[in-house]
Motif scaffolding. Structure first.
Motif, PDB file in Angstrom:
ATOM      1  N   ALA A   1      -2.863   2.083   2.193  1.00 27.97           N
ATOM      2  CA  ALA A   1      -2.267   2.335   3.421  1.00 27.97           C
ATOM      3  C   ALA A   1      -1.318   1.108   3.681  1.00 27.97           C
ATOM      4  CB  ALA A   1      -3.249   2.672   4.573  1.00 27.97           C
TER       5      ALA A   1
ATOM      6  N   HIS B   1      -7.174  10.063   6.815  1.00 27.58           N
ATOM      7  CA  HIS B   1      -7.001   9.068   5.856  1.00 27.58           C
ATOM      8  C   HIS B   1      -6.828   7.603   6.628  1.00 27.58           C
ATOM      9  CE1 HIS B   1      -5.054   6.353   3.320  1.00 27.58           C
ATOM     10  NE2 HIS B   1      -3.920   6.799   2.857  1.00 27.58           N
TER      11      HIS B   1
ATOM     12  N   ALA C   1       0.566   5.319   1.576  1.00 26.41           N
ATOM     13  CA  ALA C   1      -0.268   6.207   2.655  1.00 26.41           C
ATOM     14  C   ALA C   1      -0.234   7.805   2.094  1.00 26.41           C
ATOM     15  CB  ALA C   1       0.092   6.199   3.915  1.00 26.41           C
TER      16      ALA C   1
ATOM     17  N   ASN D   1      -3.155   6.783  10.221  1.00 28.36           N
ATOM     18  CA  ASN D   1      -3.180   5.450   9.799  1.00 28.36           C
ATOM     19  C   ASN D   1      -2.003   4.722  10.382  1.00 28.36           C
ATOM     20  OD1 ASN D   1      -1.639   5.229   7.544  1.00 28.36           O
ATOM     21  ND2 ASN D   1      -3.307   6.029   6.438  1.00 28.36           N
TER      22      ASN D   1
END
Length: 281
Positions: free
Chosen positions: A259, A253, A265, A9
């Motif tokens: 995030a 993820h 995160a 991410n």
């Protein structure tokens, strides 16, 4: 099986790769899906004594009948195969887009033309391509068991297989256990990601999602950390093991709840590891 992860991410991508890898190792992950064609990332992982089962996603140009685009696709995939082989990495996760001007049958014909020699090259270099079942709004090739059958019949080489991700099947309404049984010998890598169904959104918008700009909620589903959605992880991992898969389970993820920044995160990676570790023998 053993647990891995990758920079999946934006918050994780913004971390220096060495810092990300060190954080993953500290949490307890033992393998990383290293960025393809990235020598420095390989060295970082090796310095941490982490296994290298697979690369992150290779995404060449979409399938096409145009010779220049075909040449670019072939060059990128064969370069990645050579690079992975040189580093002793046996699996390249792979995303492959369709030519949206062609029918499904015609896309399979183009796939056969391009990937027959690519697969032979991969076999010669002892590398396997694992196509992930990410739909990208219906524009990817390897998204359903129907298309997998067509791809593997068109190019039966054992160099071609799957990066299996149950989260994509959840929101498409595809049962995600039977394909593990049906394609047991083609599963070369696996992702750990979940999907939460947002019933209010689905009931308001239907499966095609929001159509009006003034509507506040824009999805009827969202990706979540393992255990926060619809996937039965005990069942999933048991089926993988019965199918003969006992390699890396790589956390992808993409949970926006966890995030907002790098620290959050990494906490998401910690939660994923804590959840999955009891299932891993």
């Amino acid at each position: 099986m053993y647990l891995g992860c990758f920079q999946s991410n934006g918050a994780l991508h913004r971390m220096d790769y060495a810092d990300f890898a060190a954080s993953a190792s500290d949490i307890g992950y033992v393998t990383l899906d290293v960025p393809v064609l990235n020598d420095a990332a390989v060295q970082v992982a090796r310095n941490l004594d982490m296994a290298l089962h697979a690369t992150g996603s290779l995404t060449p140009p979409d399938l096409s009948t145009e010779s220049d685009q075909q040449a670019a696709l072939t060059r990128q995939v064969t370069d990645a195969i050579d690079w992975a082989s040189g580093h002793g990495i046996g699996v390249i996760t792979h995303l492959l887009g369709k030519d949206m001007s062609l029918s499904g049958d015609d896309n399979i014909a183009v796939f056969k033309e391009l990937y027959t020699p690519i697969a032979a090259h991969a076999e010669a270099r002892n590398v396997r391509l694992a196509f992930e079942n990410w739909p990208r709004n219906g524009t990817m090739l390897a998204t359903t068991p129907e298309m997998w059958d067509a791809m593997f019949n068109a190019v039966p080489s054992p160099a071609l297989g799957l990066c299996y991700d149950p989260s994509h099947f959840v929101w498409q309404g595809i049962e995600w256990i039977q394909p593990i049984r049906d394609f047991a010998d083609r599963i070369y890598h696996t992702h750990a990601k979940d999907t939460e169904i947002l019933l209010d959104g689905r009931n308001a918008f239907g499966i095609y999602g929001r159509q009006l700009s003034g509507t506040k909620q824009n999805q009827w589903w969202r990706y979540r950390l393992p255990g926060y959605g619809e996937v039965n992880w005990f069942h999933y991992l048991d089926e993988l093991f019965q199918a003969g898969y006992d390699e890396a389970l790589s956390v992808e993820h993409e949970d926006r709840v966890w995030a907002a920044d790098a620290d959050t995160a990494v906490r998401g990676l910690q939660l994923s590891h804590q959840f999955l570790k009891p299932f891993i023998a």
